[in-house]
Design a protein around this motif. Structure first.
Motif, PDB file in Angstrom:
ATOM      1  N   UNK A   1       0.817  -1.215   0.000  1.00  0.00           N
ATOM      2  CA  UNK A   1       0.000   0.000   0.000  1.00  0.00           C
ATOM      3  C   UNK A   1       0.852   1.267   0.000  1.00  0.00           C
ATOM      4  N   UNK A   2       2.078   1.147   0.500  1.00  0.00           N
ATOM      5  CA  UNK A   2       2.979   2.304   0.505  1.00  0.00           C
ATOM      6  C   UNK A   2       3.692   2.454  -0.831  1.00  0.00           C
ATOM      7  N   UNK A   3       4.266   1.349  -1.317  1.00  0.00           N
ATOM      8  CA  UNK A   3       5.078   1.442  -2.529  1.00  0.00           C
ATOM      9  C   UNK A   3       4.238   1.543  -3.792  1.00  0.00           C
ATOM     10  N   UNK A   4       2.975   1.103  -3.734  1.00  0.00           N
ATOM     11  CA  UNK A   4       2.132   1.174  -4.922  1.00  0.00           C
ATOM     12  C   UNK A   4       1.903   2.620  -5.344  1.00  0.00           C
TER      13      UNK A   4
ATOM     14  N   UNK B   1      -6.063  -2.862  10.613  1.00  0.00           N
ATOM     15  CA  UNK B   1      -7.376  -2.247  10.348  1.00  0.00           C
ATOM     16  C   UNK B   1      -7.247  -0.739  10.136  1.00  0.00           C
ATOM     17  N   UNK B   2      -6.468  -0.084  10.996  1.00  0.00           N
ATOM     18  CA  UNK B   2      -6.262   1.365  10.873  1.00  0.00           C
ATOM     19  C   UNK B   2      -5.593   1.689   9.543  1.00  0.00           C
ATOM     20  N   UNK B   3      -4.617   0.879   9.167  1.00  0.00           N
ATOM     21  CA  UNK B   3      -3.900   1.120   7.916  1.00  0.00           C
ATOM     22  C   UNK B   3      -4.840   1.021   6.720  1.00  0.00           C
ATOM     23  N   UNK B   4      -5.698  -0.014   6.713  1.00  0.00           N
ATOM     24  CA  UNK B   4      -6.627  -0.196   5.603  1.00  0.00           C
ATOM     25  C   UNK B   4      -7.623   0.953   5.542  1.00  0.00           C
ATOM     26  N   UNK B   5      -8.120   1.397   6.708  1.00  0.00           N
ATOM     27  CA  UNK B   5      -9.053   2.526   6.744  1.00  0.00           C
ATOM     28  C   UNK B   5      -8.409   3.770   6.141  1.00  0.00           C
ATOM     29  N   UNK B   6      -7.154   4.033   6.521  1.00  0.00           N
ATOM     30  CA  UNK B   6      -6.444   5.175   5.955  1.00  0.00           C
ATOM     31  C   UNK B   6      -6.260   5.055   4.455  1.00  0.00           C
ATOM     32  N   UNK B   7      -6.016   3.833   3.973  1.00  0.00           N
ATOM     33  CA  UNK B   7      -5.829   3.617   2.533  1.00  0.00           C
ATOM     34  C   UNK B   7      -7.112   3.906   1.759  1.00  0.00           C
ATOM     35  N   UNK B   8      -8.249   3.412   2.271  1.00  0.00           N
ATOM     36  CA  UNK B   8      -9.526   3.628   1.594  1.00  0.00           C
ATOM     37  C   UNK B   8      -9.870   5.114   1.553  1.00  0.00           C
TER      38      UNK B   8
ATOM     39  N   UNK C   1      -5.115  11.772   5.161  1.00  0.00           N
ATOM     40  CA  UNK C   1      -5.375  10.326   5.125  1.00  0.00           C
ATOM     41  C   UNK C   1      -4.081   9.530   5.207  1.00  0.00           C
ATOM     42  N   UNK C   2      -3.025  10.072   4.641  1.00  0.00           N
ATOM     43  CA  UNK C   2      -1.728   9.397   4.731  1.00  0.00           C
ATOM     44  C   UNK C   2      -1.213   9.383   6.167  1.00  0.00           C
ATOM     45  N   UNK C   3      -1.604  10.380   6.960  1.00  0.00           N
ATOM     46  CA  UNK C   3      -1.262  10.367   8.390  1.00  0.00           C
ATOM     47  C   UNK C   3      -1.892   9.148   9.055  1.00  0.00           C
TER      48      UNK C   3
ATOM     49  N   UNK D   1      -5.715   6.328 -10.607  1.00  0.00           N
ATOM     50  CA  UNK D   1      -4.785   6.286  -9.489  1.00  0.00           C
ATOM     51  C   UNK D   1      -5.437   5.952  -8.155  1.00  0.00           C
ATOM     52  N   UNK D   2      -6.746   6.182  -8.006  1.00  0.00           N
ATOM     53  CA  UNK D   2      -7.397   5.909  -6.724  1.00  0.00           C
ATOM     54  C   UNK D   2      -7.346   4.420  -6.361  1.00  0.00           C
ATOM     55  N   UNK D   3      -7.285   3.565  -7.378  1.00  0.00           N
ATOM     56  CA  UNK D   3      -7.212   2.135  -7.104  1.00  0.00           C
ATOM     57  C   UNK D   3      -5.856   1.718  -6.546  1.00  0.00           C
ATOM     58  N   UNK D   4      -4.892   2.618  -6.586  1.00  0.00           N
ATOM     59  CA  UNK D   4      -3.616   2.346  -5.914  1.00  0.00           C
ATOM     60  C   UNK D   4      -3.822   2.173  -4.407  1.00  0.00           C
ATOM     61  N   UNK D   5      -4.812   2.873  -3.864  1.00  0.00           N
ATOM     62  CA  UNK D   5      -5.090   2.783  -2.438  1.00  0.00           C
ATOM     63  C   UNK D   5      -6.055   1.655  -2.108  1.00  0.00           C
ATOM     64  N   UNK D   6      -6.896   1.264  -3.077  1.00  0.00           N
ATOM     65  CA  UNK D   6      -7.879   0.215  -2.825  1.00  0.00           C
ATOM     66  C   UNK D   6      -7.320  -1.191  -3.015  1.00  0.00           C
ATOM     67  N   UNK D   7      -6.231  -1.336  -3.776  1.00  0.00           N
ATOM     68  CA  UNK D   7      -5.777  -2.653  -4.200  1.00  0.00           C
ATOM     69  C   UNK D   7      -5.349  -3.535  -3.025  1.00  0.00           C
ATOM     70  N   UNK D   8      -4.910  -2.939  -1.924  1.00  0.00           N
ATOM     71  CA  UNK D   8      -4.435  -3.738  -0.805  1.00  0.00           C
ATOM     72  C   UNK D   8      -5.525  -4.240   0.124  1.00  0.00           C
ATOM     73  N   UNK D   9      -6.772  -3.759  -0.043  1.00  0.00           N
ATOM     74  CA  UNK D   9      -7.848  -4.120   0.887  1.00  0.00           C
ATOM     75  C   UNK D   9      -8.115  -5.625   0.925  1.00  0.00           C
TER      76      UNK D   9
END
Length: 539
Positions: A37-40, A95-102, A116-118, A177-185
């Motif tokens: 989720x970070x490197x994507x 869970x917190x990480x995934x919430x931030x990613x979404x 959100x990155x925070x 690009x938004x799917x860069x954050x969704x792909x890890x869910x």
């Protein structure tokens, strides 16, 4: 039984190799999600910032905000790991990480994205600290190098796969690009399920007391320093009253933080740990490695896309030499350390390679042959693979089971701190250098420097006229070389620090007594409490 003995028994776990692999499966999957989720985002970030109309400072802070949140929360997660269920904590962090990613995927501006990155950084802080603590709980120091190699391999796969997947997503019109954050869910949900079924650790139950004042003051001091580094030279001069106020404020907050930590019963960063020579030198080296690892390499995607005009997908492919170097060195060296019990020579060699790689990358220009870049990036990757996990291993070998959480998180904290400082400082250097190089290049063409060289939005080189495009590509290429050159001294600092670390053979079991030499250091760190050290190690 003394209070110190209880944590010892609760944290020293003897497990067979198949049991360890089963327990690690969910943990490694969780780490893969965090890294992915970070490197994507890395190769997608130039496109993201351009579409959200952000500039170089926004590019820097999208990365820095995550690192800062990771830095601030890592000691909290590490302290909680010494006090409560590690399994629940790692699931909460995920869970917190995934919430931030979404939420990051839903961002409509760079400000929202940074916020959100925070939140992502808070979750990443937990995963970073807890992965090391849980491994140390289950695995004896002598065997830990072998499994650290597995962790390094997972990190490398996530680091390889992330930029490639991110590049493909950005280059695919019907995704965006938004799917860069969704792909890890989906991976995160799977990790939660696997962790629930496979990770079984004893729970230490005692009164929890978190040093919130210390955490707040440390975060405030670091944040103020990073804001100053980012804005100085752009919004105001380096030598100005604004700089004086910010630097003085950061120093004052730092002094207050040290005072609070010295008086706290459960400090976020126990000051006594720094009386241990190995821990102190490992922290210095970790800061330096963090500056190089995060601060310089994070701008590689920007270099390939702006200076060389490559697509996000191709940018990911072009960083493979560095990632493969990291993968091979972390895996091979981890197994060698397990077989021999010796680790210092690899820290020294890794730091030397890291320094050489950064110095050679300092010659980077927009038209540098790719084969040369491949060699330089491979050196950096090999150096990182030999140093990152082994610095944590060296520290864990010097403390008892009851202090694994605090000691491991201290190293992770300062590595993330170095990364946050590195990204902020080197990003500021890049912005200033690019502005000057573009102005000089345009002047050579007889064109007055306009907004393009003033640190506004990141340029899309494919839309620029040929002469101006060459100026911009050259400016970003030369600027990238400058920041790698600026990172080289930090590699040298890491090399000097690890040279002075005293090597102690790794213990074969978690409950083995510390060697006399290490026990003397631990006794000094505890303020003379030799009995405390011993009861923390033995039943």
């Amino acid at each position: 039984m003394t209070q110190a003995t209880a944590p010892s028994r609760a944290t020293a776990v003897e497990m067979t190799h198949p049991q360890i692999l089963e327990a690690l499966s969910g943990l490694l999957l969780g780490m893969f999600v965090a890294i992915l989720s970070s490197t994507v985002v890395s190769n997608a970030l130039p496109r993201i910032i351009t579409e959200l109309h952000g500039g170089q400072s926004a590019y820097t802070w999208v990365v820095t905000s995550t690192l800062l949140a990771t830095t601030a929360t890592t000691p909290i997660w590490g302290k909680l790991a010494d006090l409560t269920s590690k399994k629940i904590l790692v699931q909460l962090a995920l869970t917190v990480f995934v919430l931030g990613s979404v939420l990051a995927g839903l961002s409509q501006s760079t400000g929202q994205l940074i916020a959100c990155r925070v939140l992502q950084g808070v979750g990443a802080g937990g995963l970073t600290a807890l992965a090391q603590v849980i491994m140390a709980t289950m695995i004896a120091p002598r065997e830990r190098g072998r499994y650290s190699g597995y962790l390094g391999a997972v990190m490398a796969v996530g680091t390889i796969g992330g930029p490639l997947i991110g590049g493909v997503i950005v280059d695919t019109d019907w995704l965006g690009w938004r799917w860069c954050f969704y792909v890890g869910v989906p991976f995160a949900v799977l990790a939660l399920i696997v962790l629930q079924k496979t990770l079984h650790l004893p729970v230490v139950r005692r009164e929890t007391k978190i040093d919130w004042w210390g955490a707040t003051l440390i975060t405030a001091a670091v944040s103020l320093l990073l804001i100053w580094v980012t804005l100085a030279g752009d919004k105001y001069d380096w030598l100005s009253w604004q700089s004086a106020v910010m630097v003085a404020g950061a120093l004052l907050l730092g002094v207050l933080a040290v005072r609070v930590e010295n008086r706290a019963s459960e400090p976020m960063i126990p000051p006594r740990l720094f009386r241990n020579r190995t821990i102190t030198l490992a922290v210095v080296a970790s800061i330096a490695v963090g500056v190089g690892m995060f601060g310089a390499s994070v701008f590689l995607g920007q270099y390939f896309q702006i200076s060389r005009g490559e697509s996000p997908t191709m940018s990911g492919l072009m960083t493979l030499p560095m990632i493969l170097g990291l993968l091979v060195s972390s895996t091979v060296v981890g197994r060698i350390i397990t077989n021999t019990g010796r680790w210092k020579r690899y820290l020294v060699a890794g730091s030397a390679l890291l320094t050489a790689g950064f110095a050679l990358m300092g010659t980077l220009r927009y038209d540098t042959p790719y084969w040369q870049l491949s060699v330089y990036m491979a050196l950096i990757g090999i150096g990182l693979g030999m140093t990152m996990q082994n610095l944590v291993l060296a520290v864990q070998n010097t403390v008892g089971p009851h202090e694994l959480g605090a000691a491991s998180s201290v190293v992770a904290f300062f590595r993330s701190l170095g990364g946050a400082i590195g990204v902020s400082a080197l990003g500021a250097i890049l912005g200033h250098k690019v502005k000057d190089y573009i102005a000089d290049g345009l002047a050579g063409l007889g064109i007055p420097a306009g907004g393009s060289g003033s640190g506004g939005t990141l340029p899309n080189v494919h839309t620029l006229p040929a002469p101006i495009r060459t100026v911009v590509e050259s400016a970003y290429g030369h600027g990238a070389g400058d920041i790698f050159l600026a990172a080289a001294p930090f590699g040298l600092i890491a090399l000097i620090a690890v040279c002075f670390i005293r090597e102690v053979p790794l213990r074969r079991h978690n409950d083995d007594p510390l060697t006399a030499e290490v026990e003397r250091e631990s006794t000094v760190a505890a303020g003379g409490g030799a009995a405390v050290v011993r009861t923390g190690i033995r039943d």
